[in-house]
Design an enzyme around this catalytic site. Structure first.
Site, PDB file in Angstrom:
ATOM      1  N   SER A 212     -13.047 113.258  14.804  1.00 36.08           N
ATOM      2  CA  SER A 212     -13.452 114.523  14.222  1.00 36.08           C
ATOM      3  C   SER A 212     -12.713 114.831  12.638  1.00 36.08           C
ATOM      4  O   SER A 212     -11.682 114.358  12.586  1.00 36.08           O
ATOM      5  CB  SER A 212     -13.292 115.430  15.057  1.00 36.08           C
ATOM      6  OG  SER A 212     -11.951 115.528  15.650  1.00 36.08           O
TER       7      SER A 212
ATOM      8  N   GLU B 116     -11.595 117.652   9.972  1.00 33.28           N
ATOM      9  CA  GLU B 116     -11.415 119.002   9.471  1.00 33.28           C
ATOM     10  C   GLU B 116     -11.308 119.488   7.971  1.00 33.28           C
ATOM     11  O   GLU B 116     -10.945 118.890   7.191  1.00 33.28           O
ATOM     12  CB  GLU B 116     -10.166 119.690  10.040  1.00 33.28           C
ATOM     13  CG  GLU B 116      -9.751 121.104   9.925  1.00 33.28           C
ATOM     14  CD  GLU B 116      -8.531 121.357  10.626  1.00 33.28           C
ATOM     15  OE1 GLU B 116      -8.462 121.145  11.831  1.00 33.28           O
ATOM     16  OE2 GLU B 116      -7.873 122.291  10.104  1.00 33.28           O
TER      17      GLU B 116
ATOM     18  N   ASP C  45      -1.960 133.082  12.287  1.00 36.03           N
ATOM     19  CA  ASP C  45      -0.776 133.912  11.604  1.00 36.03           C
ATOM     20  C   ASP C  45      -1.473 134.928  10.850  1.00 36.03           C
ATOM     21  O   ASP C  45      -2.105 134.812   9.794  1.00 36.03           O
ATOM     22  CB  ASP C  45      -0.169 132.902  10.985  1.00 36.03           C
ATOM     23  CG  ASP C  45       0.385 131.674  12.164  1.00 36.03           C
ATOM     24  OD1 ASP C  45       1.137 132.184  13.084  1.00 36.03           O
ATOM     25  OD2 ASP C  45       0.244 130.521  11.779  1.00 36.03           O
TER      26      ASP C  45
ATOM     27  N   PHE D  54       4.420 122.738   3.113  1.00 32.45           N
ATOM     28  CA  PHE D  54       3.694 123.248   4.405  1.00 32.45           C
ATOM     29  C   PHE D  54       4.227 122.935   5.992  1.00 32.45           C
ATOM     30  O   PHE D  54       4.071 123.795   6.641  1.00 32.45           O
ATOM     31  CB  PHE D  54       2.555 122.695   4.135  1.00 32.45           C
ATOM     32  CG  PHE D  54       1.268 122.732   4.814  1.00 32.45           C
ATOM     33  CD1 PHE D  54       1.010 124.488   4.992  1.00 32.45           C
ATOM     34  CD2 PHE D  54       0.378 122.200   5.721  1.00 32.45           C
ATOM     35  CE1 PHE D  54      -0.054 124.857   5.711  1.00 32.45           C
ATOM     36  CE2 PHE D  54      -0.706 122.557   6.372  1.00 32.45           C
ATOM     37  CZ  PHE D  54      -0.951 123.932   6.323  1.00 32.45           C
TER      38      PHE D  54
ATOM     39  N   HIS E  40      -8.284 113.255  15.096  1.00 31.76           N
ATOM     40  CA  HIS E  40      -8.883 114.569  14.350  1.00 31.76           C
ATOM     41  C   HIS E  40      -8.281 114.391  12.976  1.00 31.76           C
ATOM     42  O   HIS E  40      -6.974 114.486  13.003  1.00 31.76           O
ATOM     43  CB  HIS E  40      -8.521 115.881  14.865  1.00 31.76           C
ATOM     44  CG  HIS E  40      -8.947 117.046  14.317  1.00 31.76           C
ATOM     45  ND1 HIS E  40     -10.388 117.586  14.603  1.00 31.76           N
ATOM     46  CD2 HIS E  40      -8.442 117.837  13.631  1.00 31.76           C
ATOM     47  CE1 HIS E  40     -10.397 118.729  13.735  1.00 31.76           C
ATOM     48  NE2 HIS E  40      -9.334 118.962  13.192  1.00 31.76           N
TER      49      HIS E  40
END
Ligand code: FAD
Length: 276
Positions: free
Chosen positions: A6, A8, A99, A206, A256
């Site tokens: 998959s 994103e 968040d 990040f 993913h």
């Protein structure tokens, strides 16, 4: 059978970004993804962009999952947006807490993602397949790894069908997490989330915030390449394809990819894995 994958994406902020994402998707569809998911800014900040991108993917004939975060949201708002997604033909959600900056979101009616999963099931029955997030290296706000595991179990018991992990570069953390999940009697698929390495400073910045550890040997190598983008990409490709190979050998049910709206890194990884 080929391992399901998959992909994103995040909702583009500009018309140019939307065009670039359409072009990236066109290339990535050669990988025959099981579904493509689109992130959703906490507090509903990307609501329109997320739903538009999800609609485009469905119109392109590919199954699309909308991410859906609940922090700061009211039940009435969530009910309304679920109805919109259902009317669009969406059949899959990634249900999250999200968040928010501190102070913002007070007054929301959901505290944890498990509250959202429970609400979606109560309101819409089996209309959506529900994916949830999990953290092989522990969510940064969790009291302990055990508490985080129990929080994950609560999402599964509330009705999640499948889980996608935060990204990681240490395969052992994934296998251990899955073992612990199974010891709790939870059988849902746990699909590793894979972040290609294409950029050093962005990744290092990040990762600190989101509960993903960059192992020291990877961090030092990346730092040693400075601005040498070609070396960073070559090293990143080798490290991440080795990680994927190990995960596949270990029997993961799918992969993913966090594409960051770029086709090349994910295509290169899949090619190295013999996926295309
Ligand atoms: P939760 O499962 O609610 O967990 C949050 C924290 O609360 C954890 O520390 C957990 O241990 C703790 N906790 C949970 N339940 C309890 C309880 N009952 N008692 C005490 N503590 C508890 N963010 C976005 O804003 N938009 C996105 O589209 C998005 N997509 C993501 C996709 C994936 C696959 C992943 C892994 C993350 C994504 N995120 C996204 C980030 C995510 O929103 C953050 O990591 C957020 O901090 C936690 O979300 P969650 O759904 O995992 O929360």
């Amino acid at each position: 059978m080929m391992l399901p994958i998959s992909l994103e994406f995040f909702p583009p902020k500009t018309p140019d970004g939307a065009d670039k994402l359409r072009a990236a998707r066109k290339q990535l569809y050669a990988l025959k993804p099981e579904f493509c998911s689109v992130t959703y800014g906490a507090g509903g900040s990307t609501h329109a962009g997320t739903f538009t991108t999800v609609g485009e993917i469905l119109a392109e004939g590919v199954d699309a999952a909308s991410h859906f975060s609940c922090i700061g949201a009211t039940r009435a708002k969530v009910r309304d947006q679920l109805a919109q997604l259902k009317a669009m033909g969406v059949k899959r959600l990634v249900a999250l807490r999200g968040d928010l900056p501190s102070g913002y979101g007070i007054g929301g009616e959901f505290q944890y993602a498990s509250d959202l999963v429970e609400f979606i099931r109560a309101e819409t029955g089996d209309a959506f397949r529900i994916e949830v997030a999990c953290y092989p290296e522990t969510h940064p706000q969790a009291k302990s790894p055990q508490a985080d595991l129990q929080a994950f179990a609560a999402k599964v018991r509330a009705g999640a069908d499948s889980a996608i992990t935060q990204y990681f570069y240490n395969a052992d953390s994934h296998f251990r997490f899955v073992d612990e999940v199974r010891k709790l009697g939870l059988e849902i698929p746990v699909v590793p989330g894979i972040m290609p390495i294409t950029n050093s400073s962005q990744l290092l910045r990040f990762s600190d915030a989101c509960g993903a550890e960059i192992p020291r040997w990877i961090r030092l190598r990346l730092q040693s390449y400075g601005d040498d983008a070609a070396s960073i990409k070559a090293f990143g490709q080798e490290v991440v394809s080795n990680l994927c190979e190990r995960l596949i050998r270990g029997g993961v049910p799918g992969i993913h990819f966090y594409t960051m709206n770029q086709a090349k890194a994910t295509m290169d990884l899949c090619e190295a894995l013999g996926r295309c």
